[in-house]
Scaffold this motif. Structure first.
Motif, PDB file in Angstrom:
ATOM      1  N   GLN A   1      37.789  37.320  41.608  1.00 54.30           N
ATOM      2  CA  GLN A   1      37.656  37.513  40.161  1.00 54.30           C
ATOM      3  C   GLN A   1      38.562  38.643  39.683  1.00 54.30           C
ATOM      4  OE1 GLN A   1      33.172  37.813  40.249  1.00 54.30           O
ATOM      5  NE2 GLN A   1      33.461  36.669  38.359  1.00 54.30           N
ATOM      6  N   GLY A   2      38.648  39.689  40.460  1.00 57.03           N
ATOM      7  CA  GLY A   2      39.478  40.823  40.079  1.00 57.03           C
ATOM      8  C   GLY A   2      40.924  40.631  40.485  1.00 57.03           C
ATOM      9  N   ASN A   3      41.154  39.895  41.572  1.00 54.45           N
ATOM     10  CA  ASN A   3      42.507  39.680  42.069  1.00 54.45           C
ATOM     11  C   ASN A   3      42.595  38.313  42.736  1.00 54.45           C
ATOM     12  OD1 ASN A   3      45.043  39.760  43.126  1.00 54.45           O
ATOM     13  ND2 ASN A   3      44.608  41.297  44.678  1.00 54.45           N
ATOM     14  N   PRO A   4      42.979  37.275  41.970  1.00 53.43           N
ATOM     15  CA  PRO A   4      43.039  35.929  42.539  1.00 53.43           C
ATOM     16  C   PRO A   4      44.199  35.735  43.534  1.00 53.43           C
ATOM     17  CG  PRO A   4      43.750  35.901  40.262  1.00 53.43           C
ATOM     18  CD  PRO A   4      43.273  37.294  40.543  1.00 53.43           C
ATOM     19  N   ARG A   5      45.062  36.757  43.636  1.00 50.58           N
ATOM     20  CA  ARG A   5      46.184  36.653  44.576  1.00 50.58           C
ATOM     21  C   ARG A   5      46.234  37.875  45.498  1.00 50.58           C
ATOM     22  NH1 ARG A   5      47.823  34.554  39.724  1.00 50.58           N
ATOM     23  NH2 ARG A   5      48.651  32.440  39.799  1.00 50.58           N
ATOM     24  N   PRO A   6      45.239  37.981  46.377  1.00 45.43           N
ATOM     25  CA  PRO A   6      45.252  39.119  47.313  1.00 45.43           C
ATOM     26  C   PRO A   6      46.448  39.002  48.260  1.00 45.43           C
ATOM     27  CG  PRO A   6      43.569  37.547  47.948  1.00 45.43           C
ATOM     28  CD  PRO A   6      44.130  37.070  46.632  1.00 45.43           C
ATOM     29  N   GLN A   7      46.753  40.065  48.986  1.00 46.41           N
ATOM     30  CA  GLN A   7      47.987  40.045  49.774  1.00 46.41           C
ATOM     31  C   GLN A   7      47.988  39.005  50.891  1.00 46.41           C
ATOM     32  OE1 GLN A   7      47.601  44.199  50.960  1.00 46.41           O
ATOM     33  NE2 GLN A   7      47.888  43.564  53.076  1.00 46.41           N
ATOM     34  N   ASP A   8      46.808  38.552  51.331  1.00 48.08           N
ATOM     35  CA  ASP A   8      46.788  37.577  52.424  1.00 48.08           C
ATOM     36  C   ASP A   8      46.672  36.129  51.940  1.00 48.08           C
ATOM     37  OD1 ASP A   8      44.170  37.856  51.514  1.00 48.08           O
ATOM     38  OD2 ASP A   8      43.287  37.541  53.490  1.00 48.08           O
ATOM     39  N   TYR A   9      46.843  35.918  50.628  1.00 51.17           N
ATOM     40  CA  TYR A   9      46.718  34.536  50.137  1.00 51.17           C
ATOM     41  C   TYR A   9      47.997  33.755  50.427  1.00 51.17           C
ATOM     42  CZ  TYR A   9      49.701  34.272  45.937  1.00 51.17           C
ATOM     43  OH  TYR A   9      50.752  34.186  45.077  1.00 51.17           O
ATOM     44  N   ALA A  10      47.883  32.435  50.488  1.00 49.09           N
ATOM     45  CA  ALA A  10      49.056  31.594  50.718  1.00 49.09           C
ATOM     46  C   ALA A  10      48.880  30.294  49.938  1.00 49.09           C
ATOM     47  CB  ALA A  10      49.202  31.286  52.206  1.00 49.09           C
ATOM     48  N   ALA A  11      49.998  29.752  49.488  1.00 50.99           N
ATOM     49  CA  ALA A  11      49.946  28.484  48.762  1.00 50.99           C
ATOM     50  C   ALA A  11      49.651  27.360  49.754  1.00 50.99           C
ATOM     51  CB  ALA A  11      51.277  28.237  48.070  1.00 50.99           C
ATOM     52  N   LEU A  12      48.870  26.381  49.323  1.00 50.88           N
ATOM     53  CA  LEU A  12      48.589  25.225  50.172  1.00 50.88           C
ATOM     54  C   LEU A  12      49.768  24.269  50.105  1.00 50.88           C
ATOM     55  CD1 LEU A  12      44.889  24.328  49.306  1.00 50.88           C
ATOM     56  CD2 LEU A  12      45.745  25.406  51.384  1.00 50.88           C
ATOM     57  N   LYS A  13      50.185  23.782  51.249  1.00 53.09           N
ATOM     58  CA  LYS A  13      51.274  22.795  51.273  1.00 53.09           C
ATOM     59  C   LYS A  13      50.713  21.447  50.841  1.00 53.09           C
ATOM     60  CE  LYS A  13      53.830  24.963  55.026  1.00 53.09           C
ATOM     61  NZ  LYS A  13      52.892  26.081  55.287  1.00 53.09           N
ATOM     62  N   GLY A  14      51.422  20.767  49.970  1.00 51.64           N
ATOM     63  CA  GLY A  14      51.002  19.432  49.571  1.00 51.64           C
ATOM     64  C   GLY A  14      49.807  19.410  48.627  1.00 51.64           C
ATOM     65  N   TYR A  15      49.460  20.575  48.096  1.00 50.10           N
ATOM     66  CA  TYR A  15      48.349  20.603  47.140  1.00 50.10           C
ATOM     67  C   TYR A  15      48.782  21.511  46.001  1.00 50.10           C
ATOM     68  CZ  TYR A  15      43.602  20.562  45.333  1.00 50.10           C
ATOM     69  OH  TYR A  15      42.500  20.377  44.544  1.00 50.10           O
ATOM     70  N   GLN A  16      49.306  20.908  44.939  1.00 49.03           N
ATOM     71  CA  GLN A  16      49.845  21.654  43.807  1.00 49.03           C
ATOM     72  C   GLN A  16      48.829  22.626  43.219  1.00 49.03           C
ATOM     73  OE1 GLN A  16      53.096  21.276  42.942  1.00 49.03           O
ATOM     74  NE2 GLN A  16      52.782  23.035  41.622  1.00 49.03           N
ATOM     75  N   GLY A  17      49.180  23.894  43.147  1.00 48.78           N
ATOM     76  CA  GLY A  17      48.294  24.875  42.535  1.00 48.78           C
ATOM     77  C   GLY A  17      47.147  25.331  43.427  1.00 48.78           C
ATOM     78  N   GLY A  18      47.139  24.876  44.676  1.00 48.37           N
ATOM     79  CA  GLY A  18      46.071  25.270  45.600  1.00 48.37           C
ATOM     80  C   GLY A  18      46.473  26.468  46.438  1.00 48.37           C
ATOM     81  N   TYR A  19      45.518  27.317  46.739  1.00 49.70           N
ATOM     82  CA  TYR A  19      45.768  28.501  47.560  1.00 49.70           C
ATOM     83  C   TYR A  19      44.678  28.641  48.601  1.00 49.70           C
ATOM     84  CZ  TYR A  19      48.883  29.537  43.734  1.00 49.70           C
ATOM     85  OH  TYR A  19      49.873  29.446  42.799  1.00 49.70           O
ATOM     86  N   ARG A  20      44.963  29.495  49.594  1.00 46.87           N
ATOM     87  CA  ARG A  20      43.943  29.763  50.601  1.00 46.87           C
ATOM     88  C   ARG A  20      43.939  31.245  50.951  1.00 46.87           C
ATOM     89  NH1 ARG A  20      46.346  30.993  55.240  1.00 46.87           N
ATOM     90  NH2 ARG A  20      48.350  30.096  55.766  1.00 46.87           N
ATOM     91  N   ILE A  21      42.755  31.741  51.297  1.00 43.75           N
ATOM     92  CA  ILE A  21      42.629  33.068  51.874  1.00 43.75           C
ATOM     93  C   ILE A  21      41.661  32.947  53.031  1.00 43.75           C
ATOM     94  CG2 ILE A  21      43.173  34.552  49.894  1.00 43.75           C
ATOM     95  CD1 ILE A  21      40.139  34.721  49.366  1.00 43.75           C
ATOM     96  N   ASP A  22      41.753  33.897  53.953  1.00 40.87           N
ATOM     97  CA  ASP A  22      40.889  33.870  55.116  1.00 40.87           C
ATOM     98  C   ASP A  22      39.901  35.022  55.062  1.00 40.87           C
ATOM     99  OD1 ASP A  22      42.382  31.748  56.016  1.00 40.87           O
ATOM    100  OD2 ASP A  22      43.703  32.985  57.246  1.00 40.87           O
ATOM    101  N   GLN A  23      38.708  34.743  55.565  1.00 37.04           N
ATOM    102  CA  GLN A  23      37.710  35.796  55.755  1.00 37.04           C
ATOM    103  C   GLN A  23      37.144  35.566  57.144  1.00 37.04           C
ATOM    104  OE1 GLN A  23      36.475  38.636  54.233  1.00 37.04           O
ATOM    105  NE2 GLN A  23      35.438  38.673  56.201  1.00 37.04           N
ATOM    106  N   GLY A  24      37.504  36.439  58.073  1.00 35.45           N
ATOM    107  CA  GLY A  24      37.071  36.230  59.453  1.00 35.45           C
ATOM    108  C   GLY A  24      37.587  34.892  59.944  1.00 35.45           C
ATOM    109  N   GLU A  25      36.704  34.084  60.519  1.00 30.00           N
ATOM    110  CA  GLU A  25      37.168  32.789  61.028  1.00 30.00           C
ATOM    111  C   GLU A  25      37.073  31.692  59.979  1.00 30.00           C
ATOM    112  OE1 GLU A  25      33.578  31.098  63.627  1.00 30.00           O
ATOM    113  OE2 GLU A  25      34.064  33.189  64.067  1.00 30.00           O
TER     114      GLU A  25
END
Length: 91
Positions: free
Chosen positions: A36-60
């Motif tokens: 909510q405060g930062n939708p693009r944290p430093q560990d985020y990455a764009a999803l390949k093949g999914y327009q406008g999709g992103y991913r972040i990891d938390q533990g496993e």
């Protein structure tokens, strides 16, 4: 301080979250809330093949979401284990 984003959790992600152990649940939900405060944290990455999709990891776990800057909206649509391709199915 920038404007906060509204958070929406899809039913699929909600179901994924409810399957987690309490400790993982707490960590993953806390990571999701931080979007909510930062939708693009430093560990985020764009999803390949999914327009406008992103991913972040938390533990496993991996959190999949979209960002709508025009409406200040973050939509979390999947949560799953990082080493499990299941999280990417049905996108």
């Amino acid at each position: 301080m920038s404007e906060r984003y509204t958070l929406r959790i899809a039913k699929t992600a909600e179901k994924d979250l409810l399957d987690l152990q309490p400790k993982q649940y707490k960590q993953v939900v806390s990571k999701i809330l931080s979007l909510q405060g930062n939708p693009r944290p430093q560990d985020y990455a764009a999803l390949k093949g999914y327009q406008g999709g992103y991913r972040i990891d938390q533990g496993e776990y991996r959190i999949l979401y979209t960002i709508d800057d025009d409406h200040k909206l973050v939509d979390v649509f999947r949560v799953g284990k990082r080493n499990d391709d299941e999280v990417y199915k049905n996108l």
